[in-house]
Design a protein around this motif. Structure first.
Motif, short mmCIF file in Angstrom:
data_model
loop_
_atom_site.label_atom_id
_atom_site.label_comp_id
_atom_site.label_asym_id
_atom_site.label_seq_id
_atom_site.Cartn_x
_atom_site.Cartn_y
_atom_site.Cartn_z
N ALA A 1 8.55 7.63 15.33
CA ALA A 1 7.09 7.50 15.20
C ALA A 1 6.61 6.05 15.15
O ALA A 1 7.31 5.15 14.70
CB ALA A 1 6.61 8.21 13.92
N ILE A 2 5.37 5.89 15.62
CA ILE A 2 4.60 4.68 15.29
C ILE A 2 3.32 5.15 14.60
O ILE A 2 2.88 6.30 14.78
CB ILE A 2 4.27 3.80 16.52
N GLU B 1 5.16 17.88 3.68
CA GLU B 1 5.94 18.93 4.34
C GLU B 1 5.54 19.01 5.83
O GLU B 1 6.39 19.13 6.71
CB GLU B 1 5.68 20.25 3.60
N TYR B 2 4.25 18.87 6.10
CA TYR B 2 3.76 18.91 7.49
C TYR B 2 4.30 17.70 8.26
O TYR B 2 4.80 17.83 9.39
CB TYR B 2 2.23 18.91 7.49
N PHE B 3 4.23 16.53 7.64
CA PHE B 3 4.76 15.33 8.31
C PHE B 3 6.26 15.49 8.58
O PHE B 3 6.75 15.12 9.64
CB PHE B 3 4.50 14.08 7.45
N ASP B 4 6.99 16.05 7.62
CA ASP B 4 8.44 16.22 7.81
C ASP B 4 8.73 17.15 8.99
O ASP B 4 9.63 16.90 9.79
CB ASP B 4 9.09 16.75 6.53
N ARG C 1 0.82 -1.22 0.00
CA ARG C 1 0.00 0.00 0.00
C ARG C 1 0.86 1.27 0.00
O ARG C 1 0.52 2.26 -0.63
CB ARG C 1 -0.94 -0.05 1.23
N PHE C 2 1.98 1.23 0.78
CA PHE C 2 2.75 2.48 0.95
C PHE C 2 4.22 2.37 0.53
O PHE C 2 4.97 3.33 0.68
CB PHE C 2 2.72 2.91 2.43
N LEU D 1 5.09 6.95 7.76
CA LEU D 1 6.32 6.14 7.73
C LEU D 1 6.99 6.18 6.35
O LEU D 1 8.11 5.69 6.19
CB LEU D 1 6.03 4.70 8.15
N GLN D 2 6.32 6.80 5.36
CA GLN D 2 6.96 6.99 4.06
C GLN D 2 8.00 8.11 4.12
O GLN D 2 8.83 8.22 3.23
CB GLN D 2 5.90 7.36 2.99
N ARG D 3 7.92 8.92 5.16
CA ARG D 3 8.82 10.08 5.23
C ARG D 3 10.17 9.69 5.84
O ARG D 3 10.22 8.85 6.76
CB ARG D 3 8.19 11.22 6.06
#
Ligand SMILES: Cc1ncc(COP(=O)(O)O)c(C=O)c1O
Length: 385
Positions: free
Chosen positions: A230-231, A185-188, A84-85, A221-223
């Motif tokens: 993170a979990i 960008e927010y996740f980063d 999926r990711f 978790l792609q970042r």
């Protein structure tokens, strides 16, 4: 008999409170339509039910499950993350079966939060991010979240003295209740912030599979570097109409997964293995039912948006989740509007303020109601105004 202070400190659980009001109305003979809880109205896909039918006849499954989840279940979770990711998580050290993601959210506090420790919680969000903290003597710092910042919780404004006591931060996009989505960008920024401040970042991705107009939600978790801090939590509940089955998983940072697993092995004895076998079918089998599910919710979304527009109630068109986050008409608070709609229209809509301080001014409309009832509910709201 004296109950613990932690019970007295809990706010009333939103949906239990709504259930109570609805029961009262129904006992008065009112035909109540609930647009309250996000509980899919469609059945679990047949292939999953059939897998359960087979699994329930396996005597081995009648014994205690493996605490962390069966190896085949964790491999199915890991395989799904890859397909999926394109994210790699080790099935043994980086995934953990949960009895629904709610259970994981509540128990991660016991793994990380001592009395007086702070958790950063979105200004409006899934109630357990806040109540889980109360249950273990922790404190909530609400991260501001409003239309102006696209309902992206503002962690960067957290005061330094609060940060010094902070152990965890919750984010959840696509978001319940606002339906907001987050970009890379927010996740980063969130990952960098968690790293700088030595905080566990928990990304609750309960709505990962429900997207509209071609939108597909990402995994945090792609970042790059995400697994260091993170979990992420995924659930069968909304993606496969399995809210009643209670099966989900956490994946990501191995230290956090291990700590959560340690707490759980002292509290529960895992997910019924037959249910895990059914969830393997959910994750590993054909995913085409999800497209049909999203198409159905998208049709309902469009009907609700059209009707709200006609009444003059503002709402942003959601790209994901099963909710429309609607602004209340002037002259009401969230609670007085929700009460008005229940009393005058026999329709349940949860007040935004029940999701946290930044929910004031909104109500949440759930799309998990059959089309004809949804249309009737909106017509009744129109007539009540
Ligand atoms: C954001 C969010 N997280 C978690 C949950 C709980 O899901 P589960 O059924 O997996 O416990 C919900 C349920 O509505 C939710 O909205």
């Amino acid at each position: 008999m004296r109950t613990a202070d932690r019970i007295a400190n809990l706010p009333p659980y939103l949906f239990a409170e709504i259930d109570r009001k609805v029961a009262l109305k129904r006992s008065e003979g009112v035909d109540v339509i609930s647009l309250g809880i996000g509980d899919p109205d469609r059945p679990t896909p047949e292939r999953i039910v059939e897998a359960m039918g087979r699994a329930i006849h396996v005597p081995k499954n009648h014994q205690y499950p493996a605490y962390a989840g069966s190896q085949p279940y964790r491999e199915a979770c890991s395989g799904w993350m890859k397909r999926r990711f394109d994210v790699d998580v080790d099935p043994t050290t980086e995934t953990l079966a949960l009895i629904g993601s709610k259970e994981g959210i509540a128990h991660v506090f016991l793994a990380f939060v001592d009395p007086g420790d702070v958790t950063l919680v979105p200004g409006c969000g899934y109630p357990v991010y806040h109540t889980g903290g109360i249950l273990c003597g922790g404190e909530t710092h609400w991260m501001p979240m409003n239309e102006g910042n696209g309902f992206l919780a503002d962690f960067e404004s957290t005061p330094r003295d609060v940060l010094a006591r902070t152990k965890m931060m919750f984010l959840s996009y696509p978001n319940n209740p606002t339906s907001a989505i987050a970009n890379e960008e927010y996740f980063d920024r969130a990952i960098a912030f968690a790293r700088e401040n030595d905080i566990l970042l928990i990304h609750d991705n309960a709505y990962s599979e429900i997207g509209y107009d071609g939108y597909r939600a990402p995994s945090i978790l792609q970042r790059p570097g995400a697994k260091d801090v993170a979990i992420e939590l995924f659930s069968t509940s909304k993606a496969y109409n399995m809210t009643g089955w209670r099966v989900a998983f956490a994946c990501g940072n191995a230290k956090a997964i291990k700590a959560l697993g340690t707490v759980k092995s002292n509290i529960d004895s895992g997910v019924f293995t037959a249910v895990q076998d059914a969830a393997i079918e959910a994750f590993a089998g054909p995913q085409s039912e999800i497209d049909a599910l999203c198409a159905m919710y998208q049709r309902r979304r469009d009907e609700v948006m059209g009707a709200l527009h006609k009444i003059g109630i503002e709402a942003a068109t959601p790209k994901a989740t099963i909710y429309v986050w609607a602004k209340i008409p002037s002259g009401f608070t969230s609670v007085t509007f929700a009460n008005h709609v229940l009393d005058k229209a026999g329709v349940v809509v949860p007040p935004g303020s029940a999701y946290g301080p930044d929910g004031e001014g909104f109500v949440r409309i759930s799309l998990t109601t059959p089309d004809d009832r949804l249309a009737e509910a909106v017509a009744r709201i129109e007539a009540s105004l």
